[in-house]
Motif scaffolding. Structure first.
Motif, PDB file in Angstrom:
ATOM      1  N   ASP A  22       0.856  -1.182   0.000  1.00 20.93           N
ATOM      2  CA  ASP A  22       0.000   0.000   0.000  1.00 20.93           C
ATOM      3  C   ASP A  22       0.893   1.233   0.000  1.00 20.93           C
ATOM      4  O   ASP A  22       1.541   1.545   0.997  1.00 20.93           O
ATOM      5  CB  ASP A  22      -0.894  -0.018   1.234  1.00 20.93           C
ATOM      6  N   ALA A  23       0.936   1.951  -1.100  1.00 22.89           N
ATOM      7  CA  ALA A  23       1.805   3.115  -1.251  1.00 22.89           C
ATOM      8  C   ALA A  23       1.120   4.431  -0.896  1.00 22.89           C
ATOM      9  O   ALA A  23       1.653   5.500  -1.181  1.00 22.89           O
ATOM     10  CB  ALA A  23       2.331   3.171  -2.682  1.00 22.89           C
ATOM     11  N   SER A  24      -0.023   4.390  -0.245  1.00 22.73           N
ATOM     12  CA  SER A  24      -0.787   5.614   0.007  1.00 22.73           C
ATOM     13  C   SER A  24      -0.064   6.600   0.935  1.00 22.73           C
ATOM     14  O   SER A  24      -0.330   7.796   0.875  1.00 22.73           O
ATOM     15  CB  SER A  24      -2.168   5.277   0.565  1.00 22.73           C
ATOM     16  N   ALA A  25       0.857   6.147   1.776  1.00 21.96           N
ATOM     17  CA  ALA A  25       1.562   7.039   2.698  1.00 21.96           C
ATOM     18  C   ALA A  25       2.799   7.685   2.071  1.00 21.96           C
ATOM     19  O   ALA A  25       3.399   8.585   2.656  1.00 21.96           O
ATOM     20  CB  ALA A  25       1.969   6.268   3.958  1.00 21.96           C
ATOM     21  N   VAL A  26       3.188   7.265   0.887  1.00 25.72           N
ATOM     22  CA  VAL A  26       4.441   7.716   0.276  1.00 25.72           C
ATOM     23  C   VAL A  26       4.329   9.154  -0.224  1.00 25.72           C
ATOM     24  O   VAL A  26       3.380   9.514  -0.911  1.00 25.72           O
ATOM     25  CB  VAL A  26       4.845   6.780  -0.874  1.00 25.72           C
ATOM     26  N   LYS A  27       5.336   9.969   0.156  1.00 24.22           N
ATOM     27  CA  LYS A  27       5.407  11.352  -0.293  1.00 24.22           C
ATOM     28  C   LYS A  27       6.676  11.632  -1.103  1.00 24.22           C
ATOM     29  O   LYS A  27       6.764  12.661  -1.752  1.00 24.22           O
ATOM     30  CB  LYS A  27       5.393  12.304   0.902  1.00 24.22           C
ATOM     31  N   ARG A  28       7.656  10.730  -1.020  1.00 24.83           N
ATOM     32  CA  ARG A  28       8.941  10.995  -1.674  1.00 24.83           C
ATOM     33  C   ARG A  28       9.571   9.681  -2.110  1.00 24.83           C
ATOM     34  O   ARG A  28       9.440   8.670  -1.428  1.00 24.83           O
ATOM     35  CB  ARG A  28       9.862  11.730  -0.694  1.00 24.83           C
ATOM     36  N   ILE A  29      10.242   9.713  -3.260  1.00 26.28           N
ATOM     37  CA  ILE A  29      10.901   8.534  -3.810  1.00 26.28           C
ATOM     38  C   ILE A  29      12.312   8.919  -4.244  1.00 26.28           C
ATOM     39  O   ILE A  29      12.508   9.969  -4.856  1.00 26.28           O
ATOM     40  CB  ILE A  29      10.126   7.981  -5.029  1.00 26.28           C
ATOM     41  N   TYR A  30      13.289   8.054  -3.925  1.00 23.15           N
ATOM     42  CA  TYR A  30      14.650   8.275  -4.399  1.00 23.15           C
ATOM     43  C   TYR A  30      15.357   6.934  -4.516  1.00 23.15           C
ATOM     44  O   TYR A  30      14.808   5.898  -4.118  1.00 23.15           O
ATOM     45  CB  TYR A  30      15.423   9.250  -3.502  1.00 23.15           C
ATOM     46  N   THR A  31      16.554   6.924  -5.086  1.00 22.38           N
ATOM     47  CA  THR A  31      17.335   5.693  -5.208  1.00 22.38           C
ATOM     48  C   THR A  31      18.681   5.854  -4.533  1.00 22.38           C
ATOM     49  O   THR A  31      19.183   6.975  -4.366  1.00 22.38           O
ATOM     50  CB  THR A  31      17.558   5.288  -6.684  1.00 22.38           C
ATOM     51  N   ILE A  32      19.256   4.721  -4.158  1.00 23.83           N
ATOM     52  CA  ILE A  32      20.593   4.665  -3.566  1.00 23.83           C
ATOM     53  C   ILE A  32      21.438   3.715  -4.408  1.00 23.83           C
ATOM     54  O   ILE A  32      20.987   2.619  -4.747  1.00 23.83           O
ATOM     55  CB  ILE A  32      20.544   4.153  -2.112  1.00 23.83           C
ATOM     56  N   GLU A  33      22.649   4.150  -4.726  1.00 24.68           N
ATOM     57  CA  GLU A  33      23.649   3.307  -5.363  1.00 24.68           C
ATOM     58  C   GLU A  33      24.943   3.495  -4.576  1.00 24.68           C
ATOM     59  O   GLU A  33      25.536   4.575  -4.635  1.00 24.68           O
ATOM     60  CB  GLU A  33      23.853   3.696  -6.822  1.00 24.68           C
ATOM     61  N   ASN A  34      25.370   2.491  -3.836  1.00 25.91           N
ATOM     62  CA  ASN A  34      26.627   2.608  -3.101  1.00 25.91           C
ATOM     63  C   ASN A  34      27.799   2.672  -4.075  1.00 25.91           C
ATOM     64  O   ASN A  34      27.732   2.128  -5.176  1.00 25.91           O
ATOM     65  CB  ASN A  34      26.804   1.433  -2.138  1.00 25.91           C
TER      66      ASN A  34
END
Length: 137
Positions: A22-34
């Protein structure tokens, strides 16, 4: 908490999905690449915010601790380890109060991160030295 995804493949290709997320709480998206597979990103987390992690390429091992006191955390708190890979769209949910240490297990791995607060919405970021807890990544 790990929310297991799945995949379906046929002659047309592959679909990776997580119908229970359930993605209803999501406000921000990003990615991580070490930068490389020897680097461990952490310990970092939030007392109020929550995060969801999904591996979109390669493989990651994520260590999770739920903190007893953000001003002076005990060094012997329980650490749980989760392996995420790009095979299925599993989401690891880090509830408020959790911190993570993240290690790519394969070169060029990518981690998708979802957050329930916007950037700068609240001041809720905590960082601790890697050697404060007995990590085994």
């Amino acid at each position: 908490m790990l929310n297991k995804g799945n995949k379906f493949s046929d002659e047309r290709g592959v679909i990776k999905f997580n119908n229970d997320f359930d993605a209803s709480a999501v406000k921000r998206i990003y990615t991580i690449e070490n930068s490389n597979i020897d680097f461990i990103r952490g310990w970092q987390g939030h007392a109020i915010e929550q995060r969801w992690f999904a591996c979109t390429q390669g493989c990651f091992r994520i260590a999770v601790i739920y903190i007893d006191n953000f001003e002076n955390p005990s060094s012997d708190l329980e650490i749980k380890y989760y392996d995420l890979n790009a095979d299925t769209l599993d989401f690891l949910h880090i509830k408020p109060g959790g911190i993570t240490a993240i290690k790519a297990m394969e070169e060029n791995s990518k981690l998708l991160v979802l957050a329930d607060h916007g950037l700068g919405e609240i001041n809720d970021e905590y960082r601790f030295p890697l050697n404060h807890f007995n990590i085994n990544l």
